[in-house]
Structures are given as structure tokens and as C-alpha cells.
Design a protein around this motif. Structure first.
Motif, PDB file in Angstrom:
ATOM      1  N   ALA A  66       7.613  12.289  -0.720  1.00 29.24           N
ATOM      2  CA  ALA A  66       6.193  11.970  -0.849  1.00 29.24           C
ATOM      3  C   ALA A  66       5.986  10.497  -0.532  1.00 29.24           C
ATOM      4  O   ALA A  66       6.848   9.666  -0.825  1.00 29.24           O
ATOM      5  CB  ALA A  66       5.692  12.292  -2.244  1.00 29.24           C
ATOM      6  N   ILE A  67       4.848  10.207   0.084  1.00 30.55           N
ATOM      7  CA  ILE A  67       4.476   8.838   0.424  1.00 30.55           C
ATOM      8  C   ILE A  67       3.161   8.537  -0.275  1.00 30.55           C
ATOM      9  O   ILE A  67       2.172   9.255  -0.075  1.00 30.55           O
ATOM     10  CB  ILE A  67       4.308   8.681   1.958  1.00 30.55           C
ATOM     11  CG1 ILE A  67       5.617   9.027   2.670  1.00 30.55           C
ATOM     12  CG2 ILE A  67       3.827   7.276   2.296  1.00 30.55           C
ATOM     13  CD1 ILE A  67       5.469   9.177   4.182  1.00 30.55           C
ATOM     14  N   LEU A  68       3.143   7.502  -1.122  1.00 28.99           N
ATOM     15  CA  LEU A  68       1.903   7.108  -1.790  1.00 28.99           C
ATOM     16  C   LEU A  68       1.029   6.319  -0.818  1.00 28.99           C
ATOM     17  O   LEU A  68       1.502   5.404  -0.140  1.00 28.99           O
ATOM     18  CB  LEU A  68       2.193   6.265  -3.026  1.00 28.99           C
ATOM     19  CG  LEU A  68       2.625   7.057  -4.259  1.00 28.99           C
ATOM     20  CD1 LEU A  68       3.064   6.122  -5.372  1.00 28.99           C
ATOM     21  CD2 LEU A  68       1.503   7.958  -4.741  1.00 28.99           C
ATOM     22  N   THR A  69      -0.222   6.718  -0.751  1.00 30.55           N
ATOM     23  CA  THR A  69      -1.192   6.063   0.124  1.00 30.55           C
ATOM     24  C   THR A  69      -2.329   5.505  -0.718  1.00 30.55           C
ATOM     25  O   THR A  69      -2.430   5.798  -1.914  1.00 30.55           O
ATOM     26  CB  THR A  69      -1.770   7.059   1.156  1.00 30.55           C
ATOM     27  OG1 THR A  69      -2.454   8.106   0.450  1.00 30.55           O
ATOM     28  CG2 THR A  69      -0.674   7.652   2.025  1.00 30.55           C
ATOM     29  N   THR A  70      -3.204   4.756  -0.084  1.00 30.47           N
ATOM     30  CA  THR A  70      -4.381   4.266  -0.791  1.00 30.47           C
ATOM     31  C   THR A  70      -5.350   5.422  -1.025  1.00 30.47           C
ATOM     32  O   THR A  70      -5.240   6.471  -0.387  1.00 30.47           O
ATOM     33  CB  THR A  70      -5.086   3.155   0.012  1.00 30.47           C
ATOM     34  OG1 THR A  70      -5.502   3.694   1.261  1.00 30.47           O
ATOM     35  CG2 THR A  70      -4.167   1.966   0.228  1.00 30.47           C
ATOM     36  N   GLY A  71      -6.282   5.236  -1.900  1.00 24.79           N
ATOM     37  CA  GLY A  71      -7.213   6.305  -2.245  1.00 24.79           C
ATOM     38  C   GLY A  71      -8.540   6.242  -1.527  1.00 24.79           C
ATOM     39  O   GLY A  71      -9.446   6.998  -1.833  1.00 24.79           O
ATOM     40  N   ASN A  72      -8.674   5.367  -0.540  1.00 24.62           N
ATOM     41  CA  ASN A  72      -9.991   5.142   0.069  1.00 24.62           C
ATOM     42  C   ASN A  72     -10.162   5.784   1.445  1.00 24.62           C
ATOM     43  O   ASN A  72     -11.043   5.388   2.182  1.00 24.62           O
ATOM     44  CB  ASN A  72     -10.258   3.631   0.174  1.00 24.62           C
ATOM     45  CG  ASN A  72      -9.212   2.920   1.018  1.00 24.62           C
ATOM     46  OD1 ASN A  72      -8.179   3.487   1.335  1.00 24.62           O
ATOM     47  ND2 ASN A  72      -9.487   1.679   1.374  1.00 24.62           N
ATOM     48  N   ARG A  79      -5.208   9.525   6.065  1.00 26.11           N
ATOM     49  CA  ARG A  79      -4.096   9.451   5.124  1.00 26.11           C
ATOM     50  C   ARG A  79      -2.766   9.659   5.851  1.00 26.11           C
ATOM     51  O   ARG A  79      -1.780   8.966   5.604  1.00 26.11           O
ATOM     52  CB  ARG A  79      -4.269  10.509   4.023  1.00 26.11           C
ATOM     53  CG  ARG A  79      -3.299  10.359   2.886  1.00 26.11           C
ATOM     54  CD  ARG A  79      -3.670  11.255   1.709  1.00 26.11           C
ATOM     55  NE  ARG A  79      -5.077  11.253   1.362  1.00 26.11           N
ATOM     56  CZ  ARG A  79      -5.748  10.233   0.822  1.00 26.11           C
ATOM     57  NH1 ARG A  79      -5.120   9.122   0.557  1.00 26.11           N
ATOM     58  NH2 ARG A  79      -7.029  10.336   0.545  1.00 26.11           N
ATOM     59  N   VAL A  80      -2.733  10.618   6.769  1.00 24.67           N
ATOM     60  CA  VAL A  80      -1.529  10.876   7.565  1.00 24.67           C
ATOM     61  C   VAL A  80      -1.173   9.638   8.387  1.00 24.67           C
ATOM     62  O   VAL A  80      -0.007   9.229   8.447  1.00 24.67           O
ATOM     63  CB  VAL A  80      -1.725  12.107   8.480  1.00 24.67           C
ATOM     64  CG1 VAL A  80      -0.634  12.207   9.537  1.00 24.67           C
ATOM     65  CG2 VAL A  80      -1.783  13.379   7.635  1.00 24.67           C
ATOM     66  N   PHE A  81      -2.172   9.014   9.003  1.00 20.64           N
ATOM     67  CA  PHE A  81      -1.912   7.831   9.814  1.00 20.64           C
ATOM     68  C   PHE A  81      -1.351   6.691   8.969  1.00 20.64           C
ATOM     69  O   PHE A  81      -0.399   6.011   9.372  1.00 20.64           O
ATOM     70  CB  PHE A  81      -3.172   7.374  10.556  1.00 20.64           C
ATOM     71  CG  PHE A  81      -2.921   6.188  11.437  1.00 20.64           C
ATOM     72  CD1 PHE A  81      -2.188   6.315  12.607  1.00 20.64           C
ATOM     73  CD2 PHE A  81      -3.385   4.936  11.088  1.00 20.64           C
ATOM     74  CE1 PHE A  81      -1.927   5.217  13.417  1.00 20.64           C
ATOM     75  CE2 PHE A  81      -3.140   3.825  11.883  1.00 20.64           C
ATOM     76  CZ  PHE A  81      -2.409   3.975  13.060  1.00 20.64           C
ATOM     77  N   GLU A  82      -1.908   6.486   7.775  1.00 21.94           N
ATOM     78  CA  GLU A  82      -1.377   5.432   6.912  1.00 21.94           C
ATOM     79  C   GLU A  82       0.086   5.703   6.560  1.00 21.94           C
ATOM     80  O   GLU A  82       0.931   4.805   6.610  1.00 21.94           O
ATOM     81  CB  GLU A  82      -2.184   5.292   5.610  1.00 21.94           C
ATOM     82  CG  GLU A  82      -1.603   4.204   4.721  1.00 21.94           C
ATOM     83  CD  GLU A  82      -2.151   4.163   3.305  1.00 21.94           C
ATOM     84  OE1 GLU A  82      -1.492   3.532   2.458  1.00 21.94           O
ATOM     85  OE2 GLU A  82      -3.218   4.753   3.039  1.00 21.94           O
ATOM     86  N   ALA A  83       0.386   6.942   6.206  1.00 21.47           N
ATOM     87  CA  ALA A  83       1.771   7.292   5.851  1.00 21.47           C
ATOM     88  C   ALA A  83       2.706   7.061   7.026  1.00 21.47           C
ATOM     89  O   ALA A  83       3.796   6.508   6.863  1.00 21.47           O
ATOM     90  CB  ALA A  83       1.832   8.751   5.400  1.00 21.47           C
TER      91      ALA A  83
END
Length: 114
Positions: A66-72, A79-83
Motif C-alpha cells: 500500500a502507498i499512502l497518498t494525500t487526501g485532496n 491518486r494513482v499518479f501520485e503513487a
């Protein structure tokens, strides 16, 4: 050879059905059904991208990544791109965005994308 990663965006604050990833289906959380199907595909790696520690812990306790991402983020794709950008550092050449509310997906159907 191309390396393939599946990233499954998942969050608890869905407006239509809050806590949807944790809903039980046959005594297993929905997100784990999706993760398990993704692992049965031919993808090299599978990750769940989430802003929620509860989902992250559940996936890791299941033996997953699992990859923690920001909530915004406005979308799961964000979200996929951030991860991808934050953790995978452009390593995979193919990224599959597999939605976290598809517990009945056939792993063979994922293989058509690889």
C-alpha cells in the motif's frame, strides 16, 4: 520487456457509499477481493494507493503493498499518479488503474491490458 504495475485507488470518504472498500463480501473486505484478483493477473506488481491508514494497514496485514497518498485528490487517477510519481519513480513502463470497487473482476480480463 515492459514491467507492469497495477495501482488500485481506494478511499473511505466516498460520497455515495462511505467506507465502501471495507464492506464485507463473503467475510472479506471489498478492497482485498480486488487486490487478490490483481495479484492473480500477469502484472509484475500490485499496489493500493490510499489516503487512509486503515486501508493501508488492512492491505499490508493481508501481505500486500500500500502507498499512502494525500487526501485532496479529485479523482482516483490523480491518486494513482501520485503513487506512481512518489513511490515507483517511473520504474514500470505500463501502469493499470484498477478501480477498487470491482471485487468480481476476472484476473484474465486484466491480462488483456498487459
Amino acid at each position: 520487456m515492459n514491467k507492469t504495475a497495477i495501482i488500485i485507488p481506494s478511499r473511505l470518504k466516498a460520497t455515495r457509499l462511505p467506507n465502501k472498500p471495507l464492506k464485507l463480501i463473503n467475510n472479506k473486505e471489498m478492497i482485498l477481493h480486488v487486490y487478490e484478483a490483481a495479484k492473480k493477473s500477469k502484472a509484475d506488481d500490485v499496489y493500493v494507493a490510499t489516503p487512509d491508514q486503515k486501508i493501508s494497514d488492512l492491505v499490508k496485514n493481508f501481505g500486500g503493498k500500500a502507498i499512502l497518498t494525500t487526501g485532496n485528490h479529485e479523482t482516483g487517477t490523480d491518486r494513482v499518479f501520485e503513487a506512481f510519481e512518489k513511490t515507483l519513480n517511473s520504474t514500470p513502463s505500463i501502469i493499470i488503474n484498477l478501480q477498487g470497487d470491482m471485487p468480481n473482476i476476472d484476473p484474465e480480463s486484466i491480462n488483456y491490458l498487459i
